[in-house]
Each structure stands twice: as structure tokens, then as C-alpha cells.
Design a protein around this motif. Structure first.
Motif, PDB file in Angstrom:
ATOM      1  N   ASP A  68       0.821  -1.214   0.000  1.00  0.00           N
ATOM      2  CA  ASP A  68       0.000   0.000   0.000  1.00  0.00           C
ATOM      3  C   ASP A  68       0.854   1.263   0.000  1.00  0.00           C
ATOM      4  OD1 ASP A  68      -2.490  -1.125  -0.181  1.00  0.00           O
ATOM      5  OD2 ASP A  68      -2.827  -1.163   1.980  1.00  0.00           O
ATOM      6  N   ARG A  69       2.077   1.171   0.485  1.00  0.00           N
ATOM      7  CA  ARG A  69       2.971   2.333   0.451  1.00  0.00           C
ATOM      8  C   ARG A  69       3.186   2.796  -0.990  1.00  0.00           C
ATOM      9  NH1 ARG A  69       6.970   2.463   5.328  1.00  0.00           N
ATOM     10  NH2 ARG A  69       5.774   1.253   6.825  1.00  0.00           N
ATOM     11  N   LEU A  70       3.089   1.859  -1.923  1.00  0.00           N
ATOM     12  CA  LEU A  70       3.220   2.191  -3.342  1.00  0.00           C
ATOM     13  C   LEU A  70       1.881   2.525  -3.984  1.00  0.00           C
ATOM     14  CD1 LEU A  70       5.563  -0.759  -4.413  1.00  0.00           C
ATOM     15  CD2 LEU A  70       6.221   1.618  -4.017  1.00  0.00           C
ATOM     16  N   LEU A  71       0.828   1.836  -3.571  1.00  0.00           N
ATOM     17  CA  LEU A  71      -0.431   1.902  -4.297  1.00  0.00           C
ATOM     18  C   LEU A  71      -1.476   2.867  -3.747  1.00  0.00           C
ATOM     19  CD1 LEU A  71      -0.923  -1.903  -5.075  1.00  0.00           C
ATOM     20  CD2 LEU A  71       0.026  -0.117  -6.548  1.00  0.00           C
ATOM     21  N   SER A  72      -1.436   3.198  -2.482  1.00  0.00           N
ATOM     22  CA  SER A  72      -2.507   3.997  -1.875  1.00  0.00           C
ATOM     23  C   SER A  72      -2.633   5.399  -2.458  1.00  0.00           C
ATOM     24  CB  SER A  72      -2.321   4.100  -0.362  1.00  0.00           C
ATOM     25  OG  SER A  72      -2.587   2.852   0.225  1.00  0.00           O
ATOM     26  N   ARG A  73      -1.559   5.937  -2.994  1.00  0.00           N
ATOM     27  CA  ARG A  73      -1.599   7.295  -3.551  1.00  0.00           C
ATOM     28  C   ARG A  73      -1.875   7.313  -5.055  1.00  0.00           C
ATOM     29  NH1 ARG A  73       2.119   7.680   0.608  1.00  0.00           N
ATOM     30  NH2 ARG A  73       1.723   9.386   2.052  1.00  0.00           N
ATOM     31  N   ARG A  74      -2.046   6.139  -5.633  1.00  0.00           N
ATOM     32  CA  ARG A  74      -2.323   6.075  -7.071  1.00  0.00           C
ATOM     33  C   ARG A  74      -3.732   6.574  -7.360  1.00  0.00           C
ATOM     34  NH1 ARG A  74       1.082   1.463  -9.779  1.00  0.00           N
ATOM     35  NH2 ARG A  74       3.089   2.134  -8.956  1.00  0.00           N
ATOM     36  N   GLU A  75      -3.891   7.114  -8.557  1.00  0.00           N
ATOM     37  CA  GLU A  75      -5.152   7.731  -8.953  1.00  0.00           C
ATOM     38  C   GLU A  75      -6.347   6.790  -8.813  1.00  0.00           C
ATOM     39  OE1 GLU A  75      -7.204   9.502 -13.011  1.00  0.00           O
ATOM     40  OE2 GLU A  75      -5.030   9.316 -12.922  1.00  0.00           O
ATOM     41  N   LYS A  76      -6.187   5.522  -9.104  1.00  0.00           N
ATOM     42  CA  LYS A  76      -7.301   4.573  -9.085  1.00  0.00           C
ATOM     43  C   LYS A  76      -7.361   3.751  -7.793  1.00  0.00           C
ATOM     44  CE  LYS A  76      -8.664   5.516 -13.259  1.00  0.00           C
ATOM     45  NZ  LYS A  76      -9.887   6.230 -13.508  1.00  0.00           N
ATOM     46  N   ALA A  77      -6.606   4.116  -6.787  1.00  0.00           N
ATOM     47  CA  ALA A  77      -6.568   3.345  -5.532  1.00  0.00           C
ATOM     48  C   ALA A  77      -7.942   3.243  -4.887  1.00  0.00           C
ATOM     49  CB  ALA A  77      -5.571   3.969  -4.556  1.00  0.00           C
ATOM     50  N   HIS A  78      -8.786   4.248  -5.069  1.00  0.00           N
ATOM     51  CA  HIS A  78     -10.122   4.237  -4.458  1.00  0.00           C
ATOM     52  C   HIS A  78     -11.010   3.112  -4.983  1.00  0.00           C
ATOM     53  CE1 HIS A  78     -10.791   6.484  -8.191  1.00  0.00           C
ATOM     54  NE2 HIS A  78     -12.041   6.083  -8.102  1.00  0.00           N
ATOM     55  N   ARG A  79     -10.688   2.556  -6.148  1.00  0.00           N
ATOM     56  CA  ARG A  79     -11.555   1.541  -6.755  1.00  0.00           C
ATOM     57  C   ARG A  79     -11.605   0.247  -5.949  1.00  0.00           C
ATOM     58  NH1 ARG A  79     -12.764   2.741 -12.339  1.00  0.00           N
ATOM     59  NH2 ARG A  79     -12.976   0.512 -12.681  1.00  0.00           N
ATOM     60  N   ILE A  80     -10.484  -0.104  -5.310  1.00  0.00           N
ATOM     61  CA  ILE A  80     -10.481  -1.308  -4.469  1.00  0.00           C
ATOM     62  C   ILE A  80      -9.795  -1.038  -3.123  1.00  0.00           C
ATOM     63  CG2 ILE A  80     -10.706  -2.982  -6.355  1.00  0.00           C
ATOM     64  CD1 ILE A  80      -7.669  -3.512  -6.083  1.00  0.00           C
ATOM     65  N   ALA A  81      -9.935   0.171  -2.631  1.00  0.00           N
ATOM     66  CA  ALA A  81      -9.342   0.523  -1.333  1.00  0.00           C
ATOM     67  C   ALA A  81      -9.993  -0.280  -0.217  1.00  0.00           C
ATOM     68  CB  ALA A  81      -9.517   2.013  -1.066  1.00  0.00           C
ATOM     69  N   CYS A  82      -9.245  -0.535   0.813  1.00  0.00           N
ATOM     70  CA  CYS A  82      -9.765  -1.219   1.987  1.00  0.00           C
ATOM     71  C   CYS A  82     -10.679  -0.293   2.780  1.00  0.00           C
ATOM     72  CB  CYS A  82      -8.601  -1.711   2.839  1.00  0.00           C
ATOM     73  SG  CYS A  82      -9.042  -2.954   4.047  1.00  0.00           S
ATOM     74  N   GLY A  83     -10.372   1.011   2.783  1.00  0.00           N
ATOM     75  CA  GLY A  83     -11.198   1.966   3.518  1.00  0.00           C
ATOM     76  C   GLY A  83     -10.842   3.401   3.172  1.00  0.00           C
ATOM     77  N   PHE A  84     -11.674   4.317   3.690  1.00  0.00           N
ATOM     78  CA  PHE A  84     -11.500   5.744   3.451  1.00  0.00           C
ATOM     79  C   PHE A  84     -11.604   6.516   4.756  1.00  0.00           C
ATOM     80  CE2 PHE A  84     -13.646   3.972  -0.318  1.00  0.00           C
ATOM     81  CZ  PHE A  84     -12.633   4.181  -1.246  1.00  0.00           C
ATOM     82  N   TYR A  85     -11.030   7.717   4.766  1.00  0.00           N
ATOM     83  CA  TYR A  85     -11.143   8.600   5.937  1.00  0.00           C
ATOM     84  C   TYR A  85     -11.484  10.001   5.473  1.00  0.00           C
ATOM     85  CZ  TYR A  85      -6.784  10.852   4.744  1.00  0.00           C
ATOM     86  OH  TYR A  85      -5.826  11.575   4.091  1.00  0.00           O
ATOM     87  N   LEU A  86     -12.065  10.752   6.371  1.00  0.00           N
ATOM     88  CA  LEU A  86     -12.310  12.172   6.140  1.00  0.00           C
ATOM     89  C   LEU A  86     -12.020  12.916   7.425  1.00  0.00           C
ATOM     90  CD1 LEU A  86     -14.798  14.026   4.079  1.00  0.00           C
ATOM     91  CD2 LEU A  86     -14.738  14.631   6.480  1.00  0.00           C
ATOM     92  N   LEU A  87     -11.228  13.960   7.307  1.00  0.00           N
ATOM     93  CA  LEU A  87     -10.996  14.897   8.395  1.00  0.00           C
ATOM     94  C   LEU A  87     -11.728  16.164   8.008  1.00  0.00           C
ATOM     95  CD1 LEU A  87      -9.550  15.844  11.004  1.00  0.00           C
ATOM     96  CD2 LEU A  87      -7.633  16.547   9.543  1.00  0.00           C
ATOM     97  N   GLY A  88     -12.640  16.601   8.869  1.00  0.00           N
ATOM     98  CA  GLY A  88     -13.440  17.772   8.538  1.00  0.00           C
ATOM     99  C   GLY A  88     -13.611  18.701   9.722  1.00  0.00           C
ATOM    100  N   ARG A  89     -14.214  19.830   9.433  1.00  0.00           N
ATOM    101  CA  ARG A  89     -14.476  20.837  10.452  1.00  0.00           C
ATOM    102  C   ARG A  89     -15.944  21.249  10.339  1.00  0.00           C
ATOM    103  NH1 ARG A  89     -10.557  23.686  12.405  1.00  0.00           N
ATOM    104  NH2 ARG A  89      -9.340  23.655  10.496  1.00  0.00           N
ATOM    105  N   LYS A  90     -16.588  21.377  11.498  1.00  0.00           N
ATOM    106  CA  LYS A  90     -17.946  21.906  11.500  1.00  0.00           C
ATOM    107  C   LYS A  90     -17.843  23.408  11.268  1.00  0.00           C
ATOM    108  CE  LYS A  90     -22.170  22.129  14.263  1.00  0.00           C
ATOM    109  NZ  LYS A  90     -22.794  21.711  15.544  1.00  0.00           N
ATOM    110  N   PRO A  91     -18.499  23.910  10.247  1.00  0.00           N
ATOM    111  CA  PRO A  91     -18.387  25.341   9.947  1.00  0.00           C
ATOM    112  C   PRO A  91     -18.856  26.204  11.112  1.00  0.00           C
ATOM    113  CG  PRO A  91     -19.537  24.182   8.188  1.00  0.00           C
ATOM    114  CD  PRO A  91     -19.383  23.218   9.323  1.00  0.00           C
ATOM    115  N   SER A  92     -18.219  27.355  11.237  1.00  0.00           N
ATOM    116  CA  SER A  92     -18.634  28.310  12.267  1.00  0.00           C
ATOM    117  C   SER A  92     -19.932  29.000  11.883  1.00  0.00           C
ATOM    118  CB  SER A  92     -17.544  29.370  12.473  1.00  0.00           C
ATOM    119  OG  SER A  92     -16.369  28.744  12.934  1.00  0.00           O
TER     120      SER A  92
END
Length: 175
Positions: free
Chosen positions: A144-168
């Protein structure tokens, strides 16, 4: 916080009704949870409710992972694509988003299950075969160190994350 009383758990509660006041928390971390709840939208609304304006949220969900019910009666209901996670958390301002477990982790997970199932249908034999298959396949996820940053990695990724902020400034959602 967890739904079960365990040694490391300081607060027991249900994500559908979080035991906090409105705008009470500076941040919420929610990993490996949303696939186990029967109403992701309700839990997401609760996360929104308890996070103060300007507060942070970190959510990680599985995509290409095998069925994995938690202990007891907790089930495994849902998977989200990268687009699904973005939509679910669209009220939050996106700070960072990406693959949390890459394609190699997906392959390792599936191969471990497949090899154990190939030789045993269940019971102790399956458990032993699963452990042996884990020893044989553990190294694959490091690709994954090689593949996770590839453009199509999302197609068979094990999982996803989101870091967000609640707007003021309040966000008005239709629905």
C-alpha cells in the motif's frame, strides 16, 4: 466511548443518541463504527449536533473489507465508497480525505479469508487456517505504500477517511 463496557472504555453509549449536549465537543473521532450501525445518517447527525462550530471530526470507514460483525449482537451492515463518505459528511468542511487502507490491504484481507475457507468450512480448523493464512499474507499490505496514492486506488481501497471541520457559520441542509 463504546457501546459495550470494556476495560478501556470510559463512557458507554449509543451513537444514535450521543450522551452529550449540543455543541459540547471540540472534536469527534469515529473509526470502524459506521458500518456497525443501522442508521448512518442518524449517527452522522448526532456527530454534527455534539461538535461545536469550528470543531474537528475524523471518520474512517471500510470499503473492500470482509464481513466482520463485532462481538455480541453488533452487526456489520454497510460499506461506503469514497463518494458515499463525502456525501454522508458533506455538511462538514473537508480538510483532508483519502484512502485509509489501500488496495493491498484489501487483497490481503480477502486472500486470508479465501485461503482459510478453501480448506475448512468453519470451526477450529477454519480458525487455525485463518491464522496460518494471515502469516502467509501479512506482508502484502505493505505494498500500500506504493499503491494507496495512485489515482485509481479508491476503486479497491480497503477503507476511506475524512478529516473535517464543522463550519462556524450554520449550514442549512435540505432533506
Amino acid at each position: 466511548m463504546d457501546i459495550d463496557r470494556l476495560p478501556h472504555v470510559g463512557l458507554v453509549g449509543d451513537g444514535h443518541r450521543l450522551p452529550f449536549r449540543d455543541d459540547d465537543l471540540d472534536g469527534v473521532i469515529c473509526t470502524g463504527v459506521l458500518e456497525h450501525v443501522n442508521n448512518m445518517d442518524a449517527v452522522t447527525r448526532e456527530i454534527w449536533r455534539v461538535t461545536r462550530p469550528g470543531g474537528l471530526v475524523y471518520v474512517a470507514v471500510p470499503f473492500m473489507q470482509g464481513y466482520h460483525p463485532a462481538s455480541g449482537t453488533h452487526q456489520d451492515f454497510t460499506r461506503l465508497t469514497h463518494v458515499g463518505l463525502l456525501e454522508l459528511l458533506s455538511a462538514f468542511e473537508r480538510i483532508d480525505f483519502g484512502v485509509s487502507g489501500g488496495p493491498s490491504s484489501s487483497v490481503a484481507w480477502i486472500l486470508r479469508e479465501y485461503l482459510a475457507m478453501l480448506f475448512f468450512d468453519g470451526g477450529r480448523g477454519y480458525s487455525i487456517a485463518y491464522m496460518v493464512a494471515g502469516w502467509l499474507t501479512w506482508w502484502i499490505r505493505y505494498l500500500d505504500r506504493l499503491l494507496s496514492r495512485r489515482e485509481k486506488a479508491h476503486r479497491i481501497a480497503c477503507g476511506f477517511y475524512l478529516l473535517g471541520r464543522k463550519p462556524s457559520i450554520p449550514v442549512f441542509r435540505t432533506a
